[in-house]
Enzyme design. Structure first.
Site, PDB file in Angstrom:
ATOM      1  N   TYR A 188      -3.171  -0.623  -1.236  1.00 17.18           N
ATOM      2  CA  TYR A 188      -3.610  -2.015  -1.470  1.00 17.18           C
ATOM      3  C   TYR A 188      -3.354  -2.536  -2.877  1.00 17.18           C
ATOM      4  O   TYR A 188      -4.180  -3.253  -3.425  1.00 17.18           O
ATOM      5  CB  TYR A 188      -5.108  -2.184  -1.144  1.00 17.18           C
ATOM      6  CG  TYR A 188      -5.613  -1.352   0.008  1.00 17.18           C
ATOM      7  CD1 TYR A 188      -5.024  -1.443   1.271  1.00 17.18           C
ATOM      8  CD2 TYR A 188      -6.689  -0.479  -0.154  1.00 17.18           C
ATOM      9  CE1 TYR A 188      -5.492  -0.680   2.335  1.00 17.18           C
ATOM     10  CE2 TYR A 188      -7.158   0.283   0.900  1.00 17.18           C
ATOM     11  CZ  TYR A 188      -6.561   0.181   2.143  1.00 17.18           C
ATOM     12  OH  TYR A 188      -7.023   0.935   3.190  1.00 17.18           O
ATOM     13  N   HIS A 189      -2.196  -2.230  -3.450  1.00 15.65           N
ATOM     14  CA  HIS A 189      -1.908  -2.679  -4.809  1.00 15.65           C
ATOM     15  C   HIS A 189      -0.580  -3.432  -4.919  1.00 15.65           C
ATOM     16  O   HIS A 189       0.229  -3.138  -5.806  1.00 15.65           O
ATOM     17  CB  HIS A 189      -1.889  -1.480  -5.769  1.00 15.65           C
ATOM     18  CG  HIS A 189      -3.163  -0.731  -5.841  1.00 15.65           C
ATOM     19  ND1 HIS A 189      -3.249   0.594  -6.250  1.00 15.65           N
ATOM     20  CD2 HIS A 189      -4.447  -1.099  -5.562  1.00 15.65           C
ATOM     21  CE1 HIS A 189      -4.501   0.992  -6.216  1.00 15.65           C
ATOM     22  NE2 HIS A 189      -5.248  -0.019  -5.799  1.00 15.65           N
ATOM     23  N   PRO A 190      -0.308  -4.431  -4.071  1.00 19.81           N
ATOM     24  CA  PRO A 190       0.962  -5.159  -4.207  1.00 19.81           C
ATOM     25  C   PRO A 190       0.978  -6.044  -5.454  1.00 19.81           C
ATOM     26  O   PRO A 190      -0.008  -6.711  -5.763  1.00 19.81           O
ATOM     27  CB  PRO A 190       1.020  -6.001  -2.928  1.00 19.81           C
ATOM     28  CG  PRO A 190      -0.416  -6.224  -2.554  1.00 19.81           C
ATOM     29  CD  PRO A 190      -1.122  -4.946  -2.954  1.00 19.81           C
ATOM     30  N   ASP A 208       4.276  -1.572  -4.733  1.00 20.03           N
ATOM     31  CA  ASP A 208       2.963  -1.183  -4.223  1.00 20.03           C
ATOM     32  C   ASP A 208       2.822   0.325  -4.358  1.00 20.03           C
ATOM     33  O   ASP A 208       3.814   1.054  -4.414  1.00 20.03           O
ATOM     34  CB  ASP A 208       2.806  -1.598  -2.758  1.00 20.03           C
ATOM     35  CG  ASP A 208       1.424  -1.313  -2.191  1.00 20.03           C
ATOM     36  OD1 ASP A 208       0.448  -1.357  -2.961  1.00 20.03           O
ATOM     37  OD2 ASP A 208       1.326  -1.038  -0.978  1.00 20.03           O
TER      38      ASP A 208
END
Length: 530
Positions: free
Chosen positions: A467-469, A293
């Protein structure tokens, strides 16, 4: 509704809506799309600035929290993920970013055959309807509207000017020939309204008789017969349901829900499954591993002028937006301007830091409202070396998995060095002359003279997810990869994963557009077109 379908798609998010549209284009193909959340009816989903209010809308958000993070002062971090038609594309900031060719060539080098930049670009273009028209890098006929912002704040222009004063180039198109530089983001909006994948892909297909959409349905597990995915069981309106799939089950739950459902269905690390009493269908040790992330640090200043969005007349914004043709502040994505920088620590030619500027004060994702007026710059290191994992909390789909991102956990400490650099560069831009007319006292950090040790403490105390898993169902040609380059789950037949979880490695930017690209290409793989 039929009891049997050709394809069952689990999750109507950024990828699932794409697949539902593309697979149902064939009128002889029966498609079932199952979503745990509700329909995308909330007006704040469609008014772009409404994303600030969606933070507290539990009904459209999975509302995840990580386990305590040892390198972030033991804090638990909030991970919002979309639980509604359109998934996270219905609650995100709409920034349209693809990354750069080297990101996808990295995927191919890691064993994701067929996913190089030259393979991916046609699918980015097929998805895109760019308001600026088409060219070698952009499409203008796709379902996903990509537009320039209708409204921007003067502070966002000041941010771009300040970046130029700090020595950076201006960039009109972050998805053009060069990513580096500063400018306004293009956004996934249609006529000033959010263009989620539910709007772009699902709405045009809703009247097709061969497409069935079920909302408010939590899938419990994927069923198997003789080693082949045969259907799904789910809860809907208080009852237990079972639907059969004659061709394939397509899992589009995202980087958290997809590995969770695989494990609940018996695909995952055998020892972990047995601890929860789950029968092992396939011992796949990497399910839930390789979690990545973008960690983000926010620098905030008070504004001496009341031009920020902090104390806007909310009722007036809403009325102006809906009564005056989707105009005004309501059409803002909040993160209006940004940029990409190749830092002094960069290990190749690519930019390694990304900025998002917000003409408002954001603390704890906007959940902590601060008094007064101010502005925020987000900064994240684009290629973290740390890797985390997730694991089951129980054998129930209703129990959230345990998330262990392991931020700043790389042995060399490079991720922390880069986060300190993010904070330094943020401060450098915000202290340029362009902000002299607006700059008040610093908020976070409260001092402008922190040394590296002080900035490290600031990062540990305040950094959050942007918010980028990705990565928890890694694709590759090696046998340890969860899915092969055709996105087929190893160890079983008739099952694919199509979402951000299959990314072997984070790309250099926001992850929504790449997820849509993955689904566009997956549709061709499933239909035998490539």
């Amino acid at each position: 509704m039929p009891t049997e379908f050709d394809y069952i798609i689990i999750g109507a998010g950024s990828a699932g809506c794409v697949l539902a549209n593309r697979l149902s284009e064939d009128p002889d193909t029966r498609v079932l799309l199952i979503e745990a959340g509700p329909r995308d009816l909330h007006p704040f989903i469609h008014m772009p600035a409404g994303l600030a209010k969606l933070v507290n809308q539990k009904g459209v958000n999975w509302d995840y929290d990580t386990a305590p993070e040892p390198n972030l002062d033991g804090r638990t971090l909030w991970w919002p993920r979309g639980r509604v038609l359109g998934g996270s594309s219905s609650i995100n900031a709409m920034c349209y970013i693809r990354g750069v060719p080297g990101d996808y060539d990295d995927w191919a080098a890691l064993g994701a055959d067929g996913w190089s930049w030259n393979d991916a670009l046609p699918y980015f273009k097929r998805a895109e309807r760019n308001s600026r028209g088409d060219d070698a890098l952009h499409g203008s006929l796709g379902p996903l509207y990509v537009s320039d912002l209708r409204h921007t704040n003067p502070l966002s222009s000041a941010f771009i000017e300040a970046a130029e004063q700090a020595g950076y180039a201006r960039n009109r198109d972050f998805n053009g020939p060069q990513q580096a530089g500063f400018g306004f983001y293009q956004v996934t909006q249609k006529n000033g309204a959010r263009c989620s994948t539910a709007v772009a892909y699902l709405d045009p297909a809703r009247e097709r008789r061969n497409l069935h959409v079920v909302t408010g349905a939590l899938v419990n597990r994927i069923t198997f017969e003789n080693g082949r995915a045969s259907g799904v069981t789910y809860r809907h309106r208080g009852g237990a349901m079972h639907q059969r799939a004659t061709r394939e089950v397509l899992l589009c739950g995202g980087a958290i829900n997809s590995p969770q459902l695989l494990m609940l269905s018996g695909i995952g690390p055998a020892a972990q499954l047995r601890r929860h009493g789950i029968d092992v269908v396939a011992d796949s040790v990497e399910v839930g591993q390789n979690l990545q992330d973008h960690l983000d640090i926010c620098t905030l200043y008070h504004s001496t002028q009341r031009i920020t969005y902090d104390r806007s007349n909310e009722l007036g914004v809403v009325f102006n937006y809906f009564l005056r043709g989707h105009s005004g502040i309501g059409s803002s994505n909040m993160a209006e301007a940004g940029g990409f920088v190749r830092s002094r620590h960069a290990t190749d030619e690519r930019a390694d830091i990304q900025f998002h500027f917000v003409p408002a004060m954001l603390d704890d994702h906007g959940r902590n409202r601060l008094p007064g007026d101010g502005y925020t710059v987000h900064a994240c290191f684009l290629r973290p070396r740390s890797r985390g994992h997730l694991e089951l909390a129980s054998a129930s789909a209703g129990d959230k998995p345990r998330l262990h991102p392991n931020y700043l956990g790389d042995a060399e400490g490079f991720d922390m060095k880069m986060m300190v650099e993010c904070a330094k560069l943020s401060r450098s831009v915000l202290t340029q002359k362009a902000f002299d007319a607006y700059r008040g006292t610093p908020i976070f950090p409260a001092r402008e003279d922190l040394d590296d040790a002080g900035l490290e403490a600031f990062v540990r105390a305040k950094a959050e997810s942007v918010y980028h898993p990705v990565g928890t169902c890694r694709m590759g040609r090696d046998e340890a990869a969860v899915v092969d380059p055709q996105l087929r789950v190893r160890g079983v037949d008739g099952l694919r994963v199509v979402d951000a979880s299959v990314m072997p490695k984070l790309i250099g930017g926001n992850t929504n557009a790449p997820t849509i690209m993955i689904a566009e290409r997956a549709a061709d793989l499933i239909r035998g077109r490539i």
